[in-house]
Design a protein around this motif. Structure first.
Motif, PDB file in Angstrom:
ATOM      1  N   LYS A 243      -7.380  -2.296   7.032  1.00 40.08           N
ATOM      2  CA  LYS A 243      -8.794  -2.454   6.677  1.00 40.08           C
ATOM      3  C   LYS A 243      -9.391  -1.117   6.252  1.00 40.08           C
ATOM      4  N   GLU A 244      -8.997  -0.049   6.955  1.00 40.12           N
ATOM      5  CA  GLU A 244      -9.490   1.284   6.598  1.00 40.12           C
ATOM      6  C   GLU A 244      -9.030   1.685   5.203  1.00 40.12           C
ATOM      7  N   LEU A 245      -7.826   1.207   4.825  1.00 39.64           N
ATOM      8  CA  LEU A 245      -7.281   1.523   3.508  1.00 39.64           C
ATOM      9  C   LEU A 245      -7.767   0.564   2.431  1.00 39.64           C
ATOM     10  N   GLY A 246      -8.469  -0.476   2.885  1.00 38.55           N
ATOM     11  CA  GLY A 246      -8.960  -1.455   1.940  1.00 38.55           C
ATOM     12  C   GLY A 246      -7.906  -2.399   1.414  1.00 38.55           C
ATOM     13  N   GLY A 247      -6.863  -2.625   2.251  1.00 39.49           N
ATOM     14  CA  GLY A 247      -5.781  -3.500   1.791  1.00 39.49           C
ATOM     15  C   GLY A 247      -5.423  -4.569   2.747  1.00 39.49           C
TER      16      GLY A 247
ATOM     17  N   ARG B 270       0.822  -1.219   0.000  1.00 43.25           N
ATOM     18  CA  ARG B 270       0.000   0.000   0.000  1.00 43.25           C
ATOM     19  C   ARG B 270       0.855   1.267   0.000  1.00 43.25           C
ATOM     20  N   GLY B 271       2.179   1.113  -0.154  1.00 44.61           N
ATOM     21  CA  GLY B 271       3.061   2.270  -0.189  1.00 44.61           C
ATOM     22  C   GLY B 271       3.419   2.824   1.163  1.00 44.61           C
ATOM     23  N   ILE B 272       3.273   2.006   2.218  1.00 45.50           N
ATOM     24  CA  ILE B 272       3.575   2.436   3.584  1.00 45.50           C
ATOM     25  C   ILE B 272       4.865   1.761   4.041  1.00 45.50           C
ATOM     26  N   LEU B 273       5.828   2.562   4.442  1.00 50.17           N
ATOM     27  CA  LEU B 273       7.129   2.068   4.875  1.00 50.17           C
ATOM     28  C   LEU B 273       7.117   1.810   6.375  1.00 50.17           C
ATOM     29  N   PHE B 274       7.492   0.596   6.784  1.00 50.06           N
ATOM     30  CA  PHE B 274       7.522   0.245   8.201  1.00 50.06           C
ATOM     31  C   PHE B 274       8.964   0.228   8.698  1.00 50.06           C
ATOM     32  N   ALA B 275       9.170   0.737   9.915  1.00 49.23           N
ATOM     33  CA  ALA B 275      10.513   0.787  10.499  1.00 49.23           C
ATOM     34  C   ALA B 275      10.481   0.387  11.965  1.00 49.23           C
ATOM     35  N   PRO B 276      11.201  -0.662  12.350  1.00 51.85           N
ATOM     36  CA  PRO B 276      11.431  -0.879  13.772  1.00 51.85           C
ATOM     37  C   PRO B 276      12.357   0.228  14.282  1.00 51.85           C
TER      38      PRO B 276
END
Length: 266
Positions: free
Chosen positions: A262-266, A34-40
């Motif tokens: 879920k809010e983003l539909g993905g 969805r184009g969201i970058l995750f970082a610990p």
């Protein structure tokens, strides 16, 4: 829209036994799609974070050493080490206090000069590349020193944090867990790391979300427009949160990420 998410590990994303829940891997992959970058965002070293997140590491950015080092796809985006002339003074000051143990945390490796237990085992949990040496002074110039971690069996808040502030000059001291406190460059912080990430990657404050539980997460929560605190967080962190989510023992971060998707539909 959220484009960047940072999460603390110990006490936030990790479970009661200090394990990374496997459910995080498909969530990170879905976020990336969805184009969201995750970082610990952790006090742990880069090598340790790579091992923990091996199945999805190509989708991620890593905020290591409590913000002193940021890596992506094997490249260093940002580093904020302790000035080398100050490192020896910090080591000597901590050595004055009986019962404290030191980890010299470099950009690549961590070094200890004690193999006493339980310190030695606990030192190797967050530091995959951890080496016993005779004297930490010999390691000062081997590589940039991102931070110096101090282990206090008595509890950092009731012991080390009451003594060390008056002994340390020109550096930043912050509690990072029940038995740990960290010495870093004055500007080294998860929050400052995120501000640098925002500049480099073009994220606005409102496009950033963060999860935390302890005082070393304060800057990170302030740097993100959507701060989240787990229910087990210390009171000051709870007070910063836009939203309080279930505790790490209840998978609060996982639930919040699933809700977002879920809010983003993905």
């Amino acid at each position: 829209m959220i484009r960047f998410i940072a999460s603390d590990l110990d006490g936030t994303l990790l479970d009661r036994q200090g394990r990374l829940p496997e459910e995080i891997f498909p969530l990170i992959a879905r976020l990336s799609a969805r184009g969201i970058l995750f970082a610990p965002a952790s006090g742990r070293q880069y090598a340790n974070l790579l091992r923990l997140f091996a199945p999805v590491r190509e989708h991620m950015l890593f905020i290591c050493e409590n913000g002193a080092l940021v890596k992506r796809e094997g490249k260093t985006l940002f580093v904020d080490p302790i000035p080398a002339p100050l490192v020896k003074g910090v080591l000597d000051a901590v050595r004055q206090i009986p019962g404290l143990y030191l980890i010299l945390c470099g950009a690549q490796n961590a070094y200890v000069e004690s193999d006493e237990e339980p310190f030695f085992t606990r030192a190797r949990e967050p530091y995959t590349n951890c080496f016993k040496v005779d004297n930490l002074d010999d390691c000062i110039f081997r590589e940039p020193v991102c931070k110096i971690s101090v282990y206090d069996p008595e509890g950092s808040r009731v012991h080390a944090m009451k003594i060390l502030p008056s002994l340390l000059k020109g550096v930043r001291l912050i509690p990072s867990g029940e038995h740990w406190c960290d010495v870093a460059a004055p500007t080294a912080d998860k929050g400052n790391a995120i501000l640098e990430i925002r500049k480099i990657l073009g994220f606005s404050e409102d496009e950033c979300m963060a999860f935390g539980d302890h005082m070393n997460d304060e800057g990170m929560l302030r740097a993100c427009g959507h701060p989240r605190a787990v229910a087990n967080a210390v009171p000051a962190i709870l007070g910063l949160a836009e939203k309080v989510i279930p505790a790490n023992t209840e998978g609060g971060v996982l639930t919040e990420l699933e809700t977002l998707l879920k809010e983003l539909g993905g």
